[in-house]
Scaffold this active site. Structure first.
Site, short mmCIF file in Angstrom:
data_model
loop_
_atom_site.label_atom_id
_atom_site.label_comp_id
_atom_site.label_asym_id
_atom_site.label_seq_id
_atom_site.Cartn_x
_atom_site.Cartn_y
_atom_site.Cartn_z
N LYS A 9 0.72 -1.11 -0.08
CA LYS A 9 0.03 -0.27 -0.08
C LYS A 9 0.79 1.13 0.11
CE LYS A 9 0.32 1.51 4.51
NZ LYS A 9 1.66 2.31 4.54
N PRO A 92 9.59 -4.51 -0.25
CA PRO A 92 10.72 -4.07 0.56
C PRO A 92 10.32 -3.96 2.03
CG PRO A 92 10.24 -2.41 -0.98
CD PRO A 92 9.34 -3.31 -1.28
N ALA A 94 10.57 -2.44 5.89
CA ALA A 94 10.76 -1.22 6.69
C ALA A 94 10.95 -0.13 5.65
CB ALA A 94 12.13 -1.32 7.25
N ALA A 95 9.87 0.24 4.74
CA ALA A 95 9.80 1.07 3.57
C ALA A 95 8.88 1.94 3.53
CB ALA A 95 10.03 0.21 2.24
N GLY A 96 7.54 1.77 4.50
CA GLY A 96 6.41 2.50 4.31
C GLY A 96 5.52 2.09 3.40
N LEU A 97 5.71 0.82 2.89
CA LEU A 97 4.62 0.31 1.93
C LEU A 97 4.09 -0.63 2.57
CD1 LEU A 97 7.17 0.00 -1.30
CD2 LEU A 97 5.37 1.73 -0.89
N GLY A 99 4.20 -3.76 3.98
CA GLY A 99 4.66 -5.28 3.55
C GLY A 99 4.27 -6.18 4.45
N GLY A 100 4.84 -5.86 5.76
CA GLY A 100 4.31 -6.84 7.00
C GLY A 100 3.02 -6.78 7.05
N ALA A 102 0.61 -6.16 5.01
CA ALA A 102 -0.11 -6.85 3.86
C ALA A 102 -0.10 -8.47 4.16
CB ALA A 102 0.47 -6.30 2.55
N ASP A 132 -1.87 -0.70 10.41
CA ASP A 132 -2.03 -0.76 8.98
C ASP A 132 -2.69 -1.93 8.39
OD1 ASP A 132 -1.18 1.63 8.28
OD2 ASP A 132 1.00 0.93 7.89
O1 C5P Z 1 0.32 -0.24 15.15
P1 C5P Z 1 1.69 -0.47 14.61
O2 C5P Z 1 2.31 -1.54 15.51
O3 C5P Z 1 1.93 -0.62 13.29
O4 C5P Z 1 2.37 0.83 15.21
C1 C5P Z 1 3.75 0.97 15.42
C2 C5P Z 1 4.27 2.13 16.27
O5 C5P Z 1 3.86 3.24 15.38
C3 C5P Z 1 3.12 2.53 17.37
O6 C5P Z 1 3.87 1.95 18.55
C4 C5P Z 1 3.40 3.99 17.64
O7 C5P Z 1 4.57 4.40 18.14
C5 C5P Z 1 3.40 4.45 16.09
N1 C5P Z 1 2.05 4.85 15.59
C6 C5P Z 1 1.50 5.82 15.81
N2 C5P Z 1 0.26 6.29 15.58
C7 C5P Z 1 -0.43 5.44 14.72
C8 C5P Z 1 0.26 4.25 13.94
C9 C5P Z 1 1.52 3.81 14.56
O8 C5P Z 1 2.01 6.66 16.78
N3 C5P Z 1 -1.67 5.97 13.93
#
Ligand code: C5P
Length: 284
Positions: A9, A92, A94-97, A99-100, A102, A132
């Site tokens: 995404k 990839p 740790a890319a902001g896409l 992946g994990g 999805a 996500d």
């Molecule tokens: O929910 P997820 O495990 O992907 O989030 C990882 C970390 O990213 C959270 O522990 C938080 O620090 C940060 N996060 C946030 N606000 C969001 C999503 C993620 O602060 N809406």
């Protein structure tokens, strides 16, 4: 054996609000599935196991998000049958896409099929796995809010393709959100409305509030962004907490031309089109 596809995404804009008492930030933005795909297989096994095509980049241990997703469904089913998952990564990490996330959403659906559980329970399990994951379970084009769990599906966006480039850094999402707090909650990078694809202009300017935080942690991100914007002759945006950068193009061919013109040294670079789905079961 059940086989599935997990779609990456892209965050088309991400507005962020002040950190909540539970540690998460309220967000809002448009999320879009794209056709960069991981392949998963799930089958019965002697003991629980997960294996990946890529080795190092994904934890091979059972704390992998996709495995945890399948195990959560198994628990709901009241089963203790061991399962094996194989994960063939293209998205990839740790890319902001996403992946994990999805992979986790797809594993939820595959495990629901394997254990005979109704898909209706998956939304509840999804948010426990990550912010996500609910969007990845829904897929397509959606307006997303809350921590990531408030999802309003939109009519499919279209009329454009994306060139996506991941600069050579790995970004931790919590670190970027924390930096955003430390920087006093800046308003982020603006992608001007008049340079957006026509079918997408009603959204106004796209803004990613996390950009200043990501760029403060990884200054080379800004070098990559300005270099790509120069080469492509258009604004370049960060997806989510990064480091993936993208630009809008008319179609895949044009996006592929843009990808061919990037400097050496990126972690990943691909032309992609929009996907109507976040996952697909392809057999089983
Ligand atoms: O929910 P997820 O495990 O992907 O989030 C990882 C970390 O990213 C959270 O522990 C938080 O620090 C940060 N996060 C946030 N606000 C969001 C999503 C993620 O602060 N809406």
């Amino acid at each position: 054996m059940i086989r599935g596809e997990a779609y990456a995404k892209v965050n088309l804009g991400l507005r962020v609000g002040r950190r909540r008492a539970d540690g998460f930030h309220p967000i809002s933005g448009i999320f879009q599935s794209v056709d960069i795909v991981d392949i998963l297989e799930l089958a019965g096994a002697e003991v629980d196991l997960i294996s990946t095509s890529t080795g190092g980049a994904v934890p091979e241990a059972l704390d992998n998000l996709a495995f945890r997703a399948a195990a959560a469904v198994r628990e709901q089913a009241g089963s203790s049958k061991p399962i094996g998952i194989t994960l063939d990564k293209t998205i990839p990490t740790a890319a902001g896409l996403g992946g994990g996330s999805a992979d986790a959403a797809t594993a939820l659906v595959m495990a629901a099929r394997y254990f005979g559980v109704d898909n209706a329970i998956l939304e509840r399990l999804a948010l426990d796995l990550g912010s996500d994951v609910p969007f990845c379970l829904r897929g397509g084009s959606a307006r997303v809010a809350g921590r990531g769990e408030l999802i309003e599906s939109l009519d499919a966006l279209g009329g454009f393709a994306l060139a996506i480039v991941v600069p050579p850094v790995e970004v931790s999402t919590p670190a970027v959100f924390q930096k955003w707090d430390e920087l006093d909650e800046p308003t982020g990078l603006v992608f001007p409305q008049n340079q957006l694809p026509p079918g997408f202009r009603s959204e106004g300017d796209l803004i990613n509030d996390l950009y200043p935080a990501a760029a403060a942690l990884f200054p080379q991100l800004d070098d990559w962004r300005t270099d790509l914007a120069d080469r492509w002759g258009r604004p370049v945006m960060l997806s989510g907490s990064g480091p993936s950068l993208y630009g809008f193009f008319v179609d895949r061919d044009e996006a592929a031309g843009a990808v061919a013109a990037i400097p050496a040294g990126s972690r990943f670079a691909e032309a992609c089109t929009l996907s109507l789905v976040g996952w697909a079961i392809t057999s089983g």
